[in-house]
Motif scaffolding. Structure first.
Motif, PDB file in Angstrom:
ATOM      1  N   ALA A 151       0.659  -1.344  -0.087  1.00 19.93           N
ATOM      2  CA  ALA A 151       0.068  -0.007  -0.087  1.00 19.93           C
ATOM      3  C   ALA A 151       1.048   1.370   0.071  1.00 19.93           C
ATOM      4  CB  ALA A 151      -0.830  -0.081   1.199  1.00 19.93           C
TER       5      ALA A 151
ATOM      6  N   TYR B  52       2.277   0.775   7.523  1.00 21.90           N
ATOM      7  CA  TYR B  52       1.506  -0.238   7.419  1.00 21.90           C
ATOM      8  C   TYR B  52       2.355  -1.623   7.170  1.00 21.90           C
ATOM      9  CZ  TYR B  52      -2.792   2.216   7.049  1.00 21.90           C
ATOM     10  OH  TYR B  52      -3.959   2.958   7.222  1.00 21.90           O
TER      11      TYR B  52
ATOM     12  N   TRP C  90      -6.259  -3.922  -0.233  1.00 22.57           N
ATOM     13  CA  TRP C  90      -7.075  -4.139  -1.183  1.00 22.57           C
ATOM     14  C   TRP C  90      -6.604  -2.995  -2.195  1.00 22.57           C
ATOM     15  CZ3 TRP C  90     -12.101  -0.949  -1.787  1.00 22.57           C
ATOM     16  CH2 TRP C  90     -12.075   0.371  -1.225  1.00 22.57           C
ATOM     17  N   ASP C  91      -5.817  -1.958  -1.968  1.00 20.10           N
ATOM     18  CA  ASP C  91      -5.243  -1.194  -2.822  1.00 20.10           C
ATOM     19  C   ASP C  91      -4.947  -1.432  -4.376  1.00 20.10           C
ATOM     20  OD1 ASP C  91      -4.799  -0.635   0.017  1.00 20.10           O
ATOM     21  OD2 ASP C  91      -4.177   1.687  -0.694  1.00 20.10           O
TER      22      ASP C  91
ATOM     23  N   GLU D 116     -13.502   2.910   7.327  1.00 19.35           N
ATOM     24  CA  GLU D 116     -13.044   2.389   8.669  1.00 19.35           C
ATOM     25  C   GLU D 116     -13.456   2.980   9.832  1.00 19.35           C
ATOM     26  OE1 GLU D 116      -8.778   2.065   7.784  1.00 19.35           O
ATOM     27  OE2 GLU D 116      -8.983   0.182   6.870  1.00 19.35           O
TER      28      GLU D 116
ATOM     29  N   LYS E  62     -14.938   7.736   6.524  1.00 26.10           N
ATOM     30  CA  LYS E  62     -13.669   7.978   6.435  1.00 26.10           C
ATOM     31  C   LYS E  62     -13.298   8.232   4.886  1.00 26.10           C
ATOM     32  CE  LYS E  62      -8.961   5.990   6.901  1.00 26.10           C
ATOM     33  NZ  LYS E  62      -8.053   4.947   7.357  1.00 26.10           N
ATOM     34  N   GLN E  63     -13.870   7.354   3.970  1.00 27.62           N
ATOM     35  CA  GLN E  63     -13.666   7.420   2.713  1.00 27.62           C
ATOM     36  C   GLN E  63     -14.926   6.807   1.860  1.00 27.62           C
ATOM     37  OE1 GLN E  63     -10.755   4.355   3.776  1.00 27.62           O
ATOM     38  NE2 GLN E  63     -10.695   3.763   1.737  1.00 27.62           N
TER      39      GLN E  63
END
Ligand code: BGC
Length: 799
Positions: A339, A347, A353-354, A492, A612-613
């Protein structure tokens, strides 16, 4: 002067150093090295880091009575160390007070990092240091650095110290301090010939041998009076002593080679590294072959914005970093999409999943790299099957965070730096990662028509992921719908109901619609296989004869909730409170990390309608409007374009954009309904790493998903470019201040397909050769175009 091809930083600013190191990092998909100063050690300002794709190691920490295990992308031995001093003085250590003037730059066209510093020692001796550095794009094991030292006001003996350092640790992220950070044991060090050293380290748990060799020699400015080898516990190096005089340049070249015990075509990594370092050409020679490979890559990945300025520079920078992280060399390794690139330790180098944002970009340029990344997943299919079985389910449950062996690597806790509290981390409940893998397999297959891959591995991945969904979904006899309980969507900020004791949410719309798509696609995937292979796979997977019918059934009956005329992010979303956004903005300014703010206040984002997104909106990112309406219709819901537009506006007002992925997705989904807003999100996405908008996170690694997502937006989103059933479709819509766009693609057996899109028209031109004709649709008209031909269409003006 900065231009679109150059990223330049003037002056030495300790606060900015981490960002510069990440953004000016050099790599070739096998290894990457942060742009740390060669004289620097990890000291809170500098952070030298070299990472090898796919190379992980586990560490164990005893913490307050329990054991914490973490797996890191290993910080490999540092090949950079090189410093100097006037004999009798102190070694130059890169401290701010020693640096009189400083400039670094990365030339993205050629993949070369340069540095220019004026340095004053404690006795007032001034030396000008100029450095060029490369990580070789064609020979993935090689890196090189050329340093020119010019005394300005002194003469005498100049000493140059060059080394390889195996004492590095993974200490790049302050939040992880206190957890295991040592991954290397130095096993051997020796000097092959004067000036050439090699260090062998081994990772502590994964037991991978890493050899780093370096050849250091003086190439101009006189003969060394002396070359002396030395070593200590974790380093091996050599000191060169040279007579120096004002204005006379002393040029030192360091050629490094890195191999691991996992590399193909070697006997042993130490021997391979020494051989590569001793036989490699000089800096200039390496520069020539390196630049040649970069020219090829830039041509294949060309993307012109039609105007110069910051946006153009960002597009180059993002392309540059994607091409440095994921290359043909990566495809030869067992590595996924980290990521945060190979640029830092955020991380821990894990794979999320990026790739959903990265593969579609690669599929149409470097398809073999896309396939290599899918193979990383296929190799971990057994681990995903074991994880599903452990939960009593069939099929494959891929981990939210993946590393070496495919087990779940998501930590149990994470730190809120704002409150200082360690909190439970439930993000592993993002089961949707499996759908992203299935989607990528399908996209790769559509874009490339690679039947061999699809039959060998791709279809199996899709089928096993579908089976998992079919088993996870539970039938609710009252609702007469299948439900998926206890998961998290991409947003998230919500990991539990505020009134519940257990984590997880029910009927997450993104998860369920994607599951429905995977279940349908699994049936299609089986049909697409040659009968012989279908039978083999059915036998291998012990597929029951009625399973495909069950997938189809579940795919029609998964539940999606609605409220206020919009799609609900999850069941009972409408029972959450509205947040007073104005008050929070006023109080905190930047509220991207609203989760941390609320937790520090003793509150929780779980209580509010805040994201968040993009979560529901991800669906419009992945599927064009008609297909999306079709997905809902298949589920028995009527969600037309108006209803989805309403849904879009609803969540847009409630999203904090706490992930860099968010701006990319919003720019994409707004492209057709609000072109001006889309353009604003594009600008934000293009600025995100350059200006480090998430406040300090870029220093810990680039945001690869957002970078690739921006390029994909410019080359698929706005041009409306898709591959559907062997037709290359273009349906352009550009924001007012974007374009004309021109880019190259590789589509099927056509290399260098040239696409041009402006507000007035679009054209596709194919190069000459033996390639088979392709079907191209622009707007509503479809034509077959032969090699050497082109297709040009005028577009009606848009309001
Ligand atoms: C985002 C995830 C993403 C991860 C790694 C998180 O902040 O919420 O969607 O996969 O970063 O990039």
């Amino acid at each position: 002067m900065s231009d679109a091809w150059t990223l330049r930083y003037q002056g030495f600013d300790p606060e900015r150093e981490g960002l510069c190191e990440a953004l000016c990092a050099l790599g070739n998909g096998y290894l990457a090295t942060r742009a740390a100063a060669s004289e620097a050690q990890a000291d809170g300002v500098h952070y030298p880091g070299t990472y090898l794709a796919g190379l992980y190691d586990r560490g164990v920490t005893r913490l307050a009575g329990h054991t914490v295990e973490n797996e890191d992308l290993v910080n490999a031995p540092n090949w950079l160390p090189l410093t100097f001093r006037a004999a009798g003085g102190a070694w130059f250590a890169g401290r701010a007070e020693e640096i009189v003037a400083h400039e670094i730059a990365v030339d993205m066209r050629r993949g070369v990092f340069t540095r220019h510093s004026r340095i004053r020692d404690e006795a007032g001796r001034i030396t000008v240091l100029t450095q060029r550095r490369l990580v070789h794009m064609a020979f993935p094991h090689l890196a090189a650095m050329e340093t020119t030292l010019v005394p300005e006001n002194w003469s005498g003996l100049l000493e140059v110290r060059s080394a390889v350092d195996g004492g590095v640790r993974n200490t790049g992220v302050a939040r992880y301090r206190g957890l295991a950070d040592r991954h290397l044991a130095v096993r051997r060090k020796h000097s092959a010939v004067p000036g050439t050293v090699v260090l062998e380290a081994e990772t502590l748990a994964s037991k991978v041998r890493i050899a780093a060799a370096a050849r250091t020699r003086l190439t101009a400015g006189g003969d060394p009076a002396d070359i002396r080898g030395w070593s200590d516990d974790t380093r091996i190096g050599c000191d060169l002593t040279v007579p120096a005089a004002p204005g006379r340049g002393i040029v030192v070249e360091k050629i490094a080679a890195v191999y691991t015990g996992r590399d193909p075509a070697i006997g042993d990594p130490v021997r391979a590294a020494v051989q590569a370092a001793t036989t490699a050409g000089d800096f200039e020679e390496l520069l020539r072959s390196h630049t040649r490979r970069w020219a090829e890559l830039w041509s294949r990945c060309r993307l012109d914005l039609g105007h110069t300025g910051k946006a153009e520079q960002a597009v180059r920078l993002y392309t540059f970093h994607i091409l440095q992280t994921l290359t043909a060399h990566t495809a030869d390794l067992d590595a996924g999409v980290p990521a945060r690139g190979l640029h830092g330790e955020a991380y821990r180098g894990h794979v999320f999943w990026d790739e959903l944002f990265v593969l579609p970009y690669l599929n149409l340029r470097l398809p073999e790299v896309g396939r290599g990344l899918l193979r990383y997943r296929h190799r971990r299919l057994d681990a995903a099957r074991r994880a599903a079985r452990a939960d009593g389910l069939r099929g494959a449950m891929f981990p939210w965070q993946s590393g070496g062996d495919g087990r779940e690597e998501t930590p149990d806790t994470h730190l809120n730096p704002r409150s200082g509290r360690w909190l439970p981390d439930h993000s592993h409940l993002q089961r949707h990662v499996g759908s992203a893998i299935a989607y990528n397999v399908w996209q790769y297959y559509q874009a490339t028509g690679d039947h061999a891959y699809f039959a060998a591995e791709g279809a199996e991945l899709i089928v096993e992921i579908a089976r998992f969904w079919a088993d996870l979904a539970r039938f609710d006899p009252v609702l007469r719908r299948y439900r998926i309980h206890g998961v998290m969507g991409p947003d998230e900020y919500h990991d539990a109901y505020p009134w519940a004791e257990r984590p997880g949410l029910d009927d997450n719309a993104y998860t369920n619609v994607m599951a429905s798509w995977v279940l349908r696609t699994a049936g299609r995937a089986l049909e697409l296989l040659p009968e012989y292979r279908r039978a083999e796979l059915a036998d291998k997977l012990r597929l029951d004869a009625d399973e495909p019918a069950r997938w189809e059934h579940v795919s029609r009956k998964l539940r999606v909730c609605f409220h206020d005329g919009v799609v609900s992010q999850f069941h009972r979303y409408d029972e959450l409170a509205e947040l007073d956004w104005g008050a929070y903005r006023k109080r905190y300014g930047d509220i991207r990390r609203l989760d941390r703010i609320l937790e520090a206040e003793g509150d929780s984002p779980n209580r509010y309608r805040v994201s968040k997104q993009a979560d529901v909106l991800m669906l419009a990112y992945l599927f064009p409007p008609a297909e999306l309406a079709g997905l809902f219709a298949h589920l028995g819901y009527d969600v037309d374009t108006d209803a989805f537009d309403r849904t879009m506006r609803y969540y847009l007002r409630r999203t904090a954009h706490g992930s860099t992925l968010s701006a990319v997705v919003h720019a994409w989904v707004l492209a057709r309904s609000d072109r001006a807003a889309s353009g604003r999100f594009l600008r934000e996405a293009l600025a995100s790493d350059v200006y480090d908008v998430q406040g300090g996170t870029t220093a810990e690694g680039i945001h690869l998903g957002a970078m690739a997502g921006c390029l994909d937006l410019l080359s698929r989103g706005y041009p409306g470019l898709e591959v559907r059933d062997d037709v290359l479709v273009l349906d352009p819509v550009l924001p007012p201040d974007v374009g004309p766009l021109e880019f190259h693609l590789r589509y099927r057996d056509h290399w260098g397909v040239r696409v041009h899109v402006s507000h007035r028209g679009a054209s596709v031109s194919l190069g000459h050769g033996q390639s088979t004709p392709i079907r191209i649709r622009v707007g509503t008209e479809e034509r077959v175009v032969e090699a050497g031909g082109s297709r040009r269409v005028a577009l009606p003006p848009r309001a």
